[in-house]
Write a protein that holds these residues in place. Structure first.
Motif, PDB file in Angstrom:
ATOM      1  N   ASP A  86      -7.500   9.067   0.379  1.00  0.00           N
ATOM      2  CA  ASP A  86      -6.316   9.272   1.122  1.00  0.00           C
ATOM      3  C   ASP A  86      -5.128   9.034   0.096  1.00  0.00           C
ATOM      4  OD1 ASP A  86      -7.862   9.238   3.503  1.00  0.00           O
ATOM      5  OD2 ASP A  86      -7.905   6.839   3.463  1.00  0.00           O
TER       6      ASP A  86
ATOM      7  N   TYR B 282       5.758   3.977   1.671  1.00  0.00           N
ATOM      8  CA  TYR B 282       5.253   2.745   1.985  1.00  0.00           C
ATOM      9  C   TYR B 282       4.293   2.623   3.058  1.00  0.00           C
ATOM     10  CZ  TYR B 282       7.632   0.892  -2.127  1.00  0.00           C
ATOM     11  OH  TYR B 282       8.242   0.744  -3.280  1.00  0.00           O
ATOM     12  N   LEU B 283       3.018   2.568   3.149  1.00  0.00           N
ATOM     13  CA  LEU B 283       2.200   2.381   4.433  1.00  0.00           C
ATOM     14  C   LEU B 283       1.879   0.830   4.934  1.00  0.00           C
ATOM     15  CD1 LEU B 283      -0.743   4.816   3.465  1.00  0.00           C
ATOM     16  CD2 LEU B 283       1.242   5.453   4.475  1.00  0.00           C
TER      17      LEU B 283
ATOM     18  N   GLN C  42       1.323   5.550  -0.425  1.00  0.00           N
ATOM     19  CA  GLN C  42       0.747   6.874  -0.285  1.00  0.00           C
ATOM     20  C   GLN C  42       1.330   7.907  -1.252  1.00  0.00           C
ATOM     21  OE1 GLN C  42       0.645   9.034   3.399  1.00  0.00           O
ATOM     22  NE2 GLN C  42      -1.696   9.127   3.245  1.00  0.00           N
TER      23      GLN C  42
ATOM     24  N   GLU D  94      -3.930   6.913  -1.789  1.00  0.00           N
ATOM     25  CA  GLU D  94      -3.117   5.626  -1.604  1.00  0.00           C
ATOM     26  C   GLU D  94      -3.230   4.751  -2.937  1.00  0.00           C
ATOM     27  OE1 GLU D  94      -4.734   3.771   1.866  1.00  0.00           O
ATOM     28  OE2 GLU D  94      -4.089   5.457   3.223  1.00  0.00           O
TER      29      GLU D  94
ATOM     30  N   ILE E 208       0.813  -1.315  -0.063  1.00  0.00           N
ATOM     31  CA  ILE E 208       0.054  -0.029  -0.158  1.00  0.00           C
ATOM     32  C   ILE E 208       0.782   1.225   0.143  1.00  0.00           C
ATOM     33  CG2 ILE E 208      -1.876   1.137   1.386  1.00  0.00           C
ATOM     34  CD1 ILE E 208      -2.707  -1.278   0.222  1.00  0.00           C
TER      35      ILE E 208
END
Length: 539
Positions: free
Chosen positions: A178, A359-360, A57, A180, A55
């Motif tokens: 968001d 990177y989330l 961002q 993302e 995921i």
């Protein structure tokens, strides 16, 4: 009278399914060869094959800042020729510029200039300051830039992943508002390399170097200029110089112009290639677009003898003196390894990211876990199918065999369709297969109960079958259409695994309409056609 042609059409569907799942047979063939052909045609998703789930961002404000800096540079170039004096132009925020020193005599002319040339900004006097104006980016423009940044980021990352040669990677926006992006890489054996290629900004800039001296630190560079950098310049880190084998590289910094002459957007990306012209080190060569070459040629001709830097992702890869006019090509040096040069060329071909990313979330699914998921999914599917088959044969007797044949053909068509469309089978997709079995049984139950009602009403078997199928058909269509509509919205708004469930369920439902209504009716008609007129129907 139509049994022959109906049987031929069903046989044709079966042959197409066999071809879709196994391809053309090779003689001599073996069981292992058949299994290998089948595995090549059924593509497995991340949760079954193993791979990497990320995921990301996107820092969309980076794009806003870049747009504001560009506007600041253009505004400065327009004010002087128009005879509008000013003190300085500064960036007040990510989306604001402040211009000071505009006298009242030139206020109206300044406003007209902004309205004509900078329609993306609203202009107003700066609060609490005389002779100062604020240019604020319009909310609609901010929203447009943010959306465009997301779209370009998704497209660029997808192009980079595609060049890695992975099977069916998935890249799409994720979440609601968001900024993302979800990235799924089935079968990726080197997730760290994939992450580096995804995150590499690829933001190539060719800039003039007003001060060619390399400084050992950022502090010393500022100290050499009394703590204040020359206007329109910035500090960038160099690659560093090695002092010997096994010794760490010595850090260096360069003062370069803030506004580049050429950026990554000006490259003909497809031409970026690894080069070995200066062995043993690898380089990356590139070509410029026609428009960029038209600007770059005169610029280099006017600056012969001056240093110029190639900056990649805010790091100076090389600094060299312009020795002659350069029109449409260049090269990036820097002692790259072969893999580093290949990866850099890949990034340049795919294009620069318009903003930074972080990177989330990162999850890695191992092949053993995927194999375990496949095994349990197949066990669940077979168990459900066997139990349903036993129930149908026990409860509906000979007619239950009809339902069993329709169910098996239903699954056969479903798998073949996945192979033909190169759809990815995921663990939720297997759940969709199991649900398809239930929906198939439901259709047969509706038809069989209708036939039973007609038989209890005293009708002959042929008439009972005819009326049973006709009256159940509307209900079957209704249930299938409503479920397909639900699956459509799951596919529209869901992520990769959820989409896999929606795809397998939709294909299964369409196949079920064919098997439960067409194939099942064909079997009943064939059975009644070869039986005596007074024979009772085993249902």
């Amino acid at each position: 009278s139509n049994l022959k042609w109906k049987a031929i059409s069903v046989a044709a569907v079966v042959l197409l399914c066999i071809y879709g799942l196994f391809g053309l047979p090779e003689f001599p063939t073996s069981l292992s060869q058949i299994k290998q052909n089948f595995s090549k045609r059924i593509l497995l998703g991340l949760d079954l094959q193993g791979g990497t789930h990320l995921i990301l961002q996107v820092h969309v404000n980076d794009a806003l800042v870049q747009d504001t800096l560009t506007a600041m540079e253009q505004l400065g170039k327009l004010l002087r020729p128009r005879g509008i004096p000013y003190d300085q132009i500064t960036q007040a925020s990510d989306t604001q510029l402040k211009v000071t020193g505009i006298t009242n005599d030139h206020g109206g002319e300044f406003r007209s200039l902004v309205a004509d040339s900078f329609s993306n900004y609203d202009v107003a006097p700066a609060a609490g300051e005389a002779n100062a104006y604020l240019l604020t980016m319009k909310p609609s423009v901010i929203s447009s830039i943010q959306q465009r940044t997301m779209d370009v980021s998704v497209d660029t990352i997808r192009r980079r992943i595609d060049q890695l040669g992975l099977t069916e990677p998935f890249v799409a926006p994720y979440g609601q508002g968001d900024n993302e992006i979800i990235v799924e890489l089935p079968g990726e054996g080197d997730p760290m390399r994939a992450k580096e290629i995804i995150k590499a900004g690829g933001q190539l800039e060719i800039v003039l170097v007003p001060d060619p001296r390399p400084y050992p630190s950022e502090v010393e560079a500022r100290t050499a200029h009394s703590g204040v950098l020359p206007p329109g310049t910035q500090l960038v880190r160099g690659k560093g110089v090695s002092t010997g084998q096994g010794q760490p590289a010595v850090e260096n910094w360069y003062i370069v112009n803030r506004v580049p002459i050429v950026t990554g957007k000006d490259l003909r990306g497809a031409d970026a290639r690894r080069s070995t012209d200066h062995a043993p080190y690898f380089e990356v060569t590139f070509n410029l677009s026609t428009d960029a070459a038209r600007r770059f040629g005169p610029f280099t001709e006017q600056n012969i003898g001056n240093p110029m830097a190639i900056v990649l992702d805010h790091r100076a890869q090389s600094v060299a003196t312009i020795e002659g006019r350069i029109d449409d090509s260049g090269r990036i040096t820097g002692s790259f390894t072969e893999e580093e040069a290949n990866d850099l060329a890949l990034v340049l071909r795919a294009g620069a990211l318009p903003a930074g990313i972080s990177y989330l979330d990162e999850r890695t699914v191992g092949p053993s876990l995927g194999a375990d998921s496949i095994r349990h999914g197949i066990q669940a599917s077979i168990t459900s199918l066997v139990v349903v088959m036993i129930f149908m044969v026990v409860y509906y007797r000979t007619a239950g065999v009809n339902a069993v044949v329709a169910l098996i053909l239903n699954l056969f068509i479903l798998l073949a369709a996945l192979a033909y469309f190169s759809a990815v089978l995921t663990l939720p997709g297997i759940a969709g297969v199991i649900l398809t079995i239930g929906m198939g049984v439901d259709s047969n139950v509706l038809i069989f109960e209708r036939i039973r009602e007609e038989l209890r009403g005293g009708k002959a078997p042929v008439s009972a079958v005819d009326q049973g199928f006709k009256r159940a058909f509307v209900t079957i269509i209704d249930t299938h259409v409503t479920t397909i509509v639900s699956a459509f919205f799951l596919f529209l708004f869901g992520s990769g695994p959820v989409r896999g469930f929606a795809v397998s369920l939709t294909i299964g439902l369409l196949a079920n309409l064919f098997t439960s209504v067409y194939v099942s009716r064909l079997i009943f008609d064939w059975h009644l056609g070869k039986s005596a007129r007074q024979t009772e129907l085993s249902i």
